[in-house]
Design an enzyme around this catalytic site. Structure first.
Site, PDB file in Angstrom:
ATOM      1  N   THR A  61      -3.962  12.448   1.811  1.00 41.39           N
ATOM      2  CA  THR A  61      -5.326  12.040   1.449  1.00 41.39           C
ATOM      3  C   THR A  61      -6.269  13.241   1.545  1.00 41.39           C
ATOM      4  OG1 THR A  61      -4.977   9.787   2.159  1.00 41.39           O
ATOM      5  CG2 THR A  61      -7.256  10.542   2.135  1.00 41.39           C
ATOM      6  N   VAL A  90      -4.778  -2.265  -2.337  1.00 45.43           N
ATOM      7  CA  VAL A  90      -6.005  -1.475  -2.322  1.00 45.43           C
ATOM      8  C   VAL A  90      -6.245  -1.066  -0.877  1.00 45.43           C
ATOM      9  CG1 VAL A  90      -8.492  -1.473  -2.744  1.00 45.43           C
ATOM     10  CG2 VAL A  90      -6.968  -2.678  -4.315  1.00 45.43           C
TER      11      VAL A  90
END
Ligand code: ASP
Length: 202
Positions: A61, A90
């Site tokens: 990330t 999600v």
């Protein structure tokens, strides 16, 4: 994905699930690439290790937070999600208030780690609320809110900047790679959990 997000934002703010990506490509004239082209050897190795029962580190990330000279704050988070996630999951990165947050009264926040815990703790908004309503400093708010993530069963970290220019990058792990630049000063970096820049001189 960034161009798609920009196009959606420019049209009017709606949050959409990527299941409509073909429609978005046609509508905004975006470039389309074969999803297989986005599978890197490193990601495949991580998935294979995971399926073999090894739990590899979940890295990848990338986040950015920024305070500009006019006092505007912005945050962005880009993630591939968690290894072996369910299709359609999600994570917290896309959820404003959880993994990503910016409000010019308080701070900008971009988080990484176990998304479900960051969602339960509503991490980004929690940092903001602690500053706005409880008068906490950014470092105190970011660190205390991260304890809420840990209590929700998750590990991870965040990069945060306040409207006053304080920088805080707490993490529950021993390491989180990060870099920052203040004004015209050179870019600085840190890997160990400690090592954030000192508070701004005012
Ligand atoms: N927080 C991301 C997610 O849960 C993953 C990560 O930051 O490593 O989707």
């Amino acid at each position: 994905p960034i161009h798609a997000a920009r196009a959606i934002l420019d049209e009017g703010e709606t949050l959409r699930w990527a299941g409509h990506s073909r429609e978005l490509v046609a509508r905004y004239g975006l470039q389309s690439i074969d999803p297989a082209a986005m599978v890197t050897p490193a990601a495949r190795r991580r998935l294979e290790a995971h399926l073999a029962g090894v739990r590899p580190p979940q890295t990848g990330t990338v986040g950015a937070v920024c305070l500009d000279a006019a006092g505007a704050l912005a945050a962005a988070t880009s993630t591939g999600g968690r290894v072996a996630k369910h299709p359609g999951r999600v994570g917290d990165s896309a959820l404003v208030g959880a993994g990503t947050w910016a409000d010019r009264r308080t701070c900008a926040v971009s988080a990484t780690g176990a998304g479900e815990a960051f969602m339960r703790a509503l991490y980004g908004h929690e940092v903001h609320a602690r500053m706005l309503l409880a008068g906490q400093s950014l470092p105190a708010a970011a660190a205390t809110a991260l304890e809420g993530v840990r209590a929700a069963g998750g590990l991870g970290g965040a990069i945060c900047i306040s409207a006053r220019g304080e920088v805080a990058m707490p993490c529950t792990e021993a390491q989180m790679s990060r870099a920052w630049r203040i004004g015209d000063a050179p870019i600085a970096t840190a890997l160990a959990a400690e090592g954030d820049p000192p508070p701004p001189r005012r």
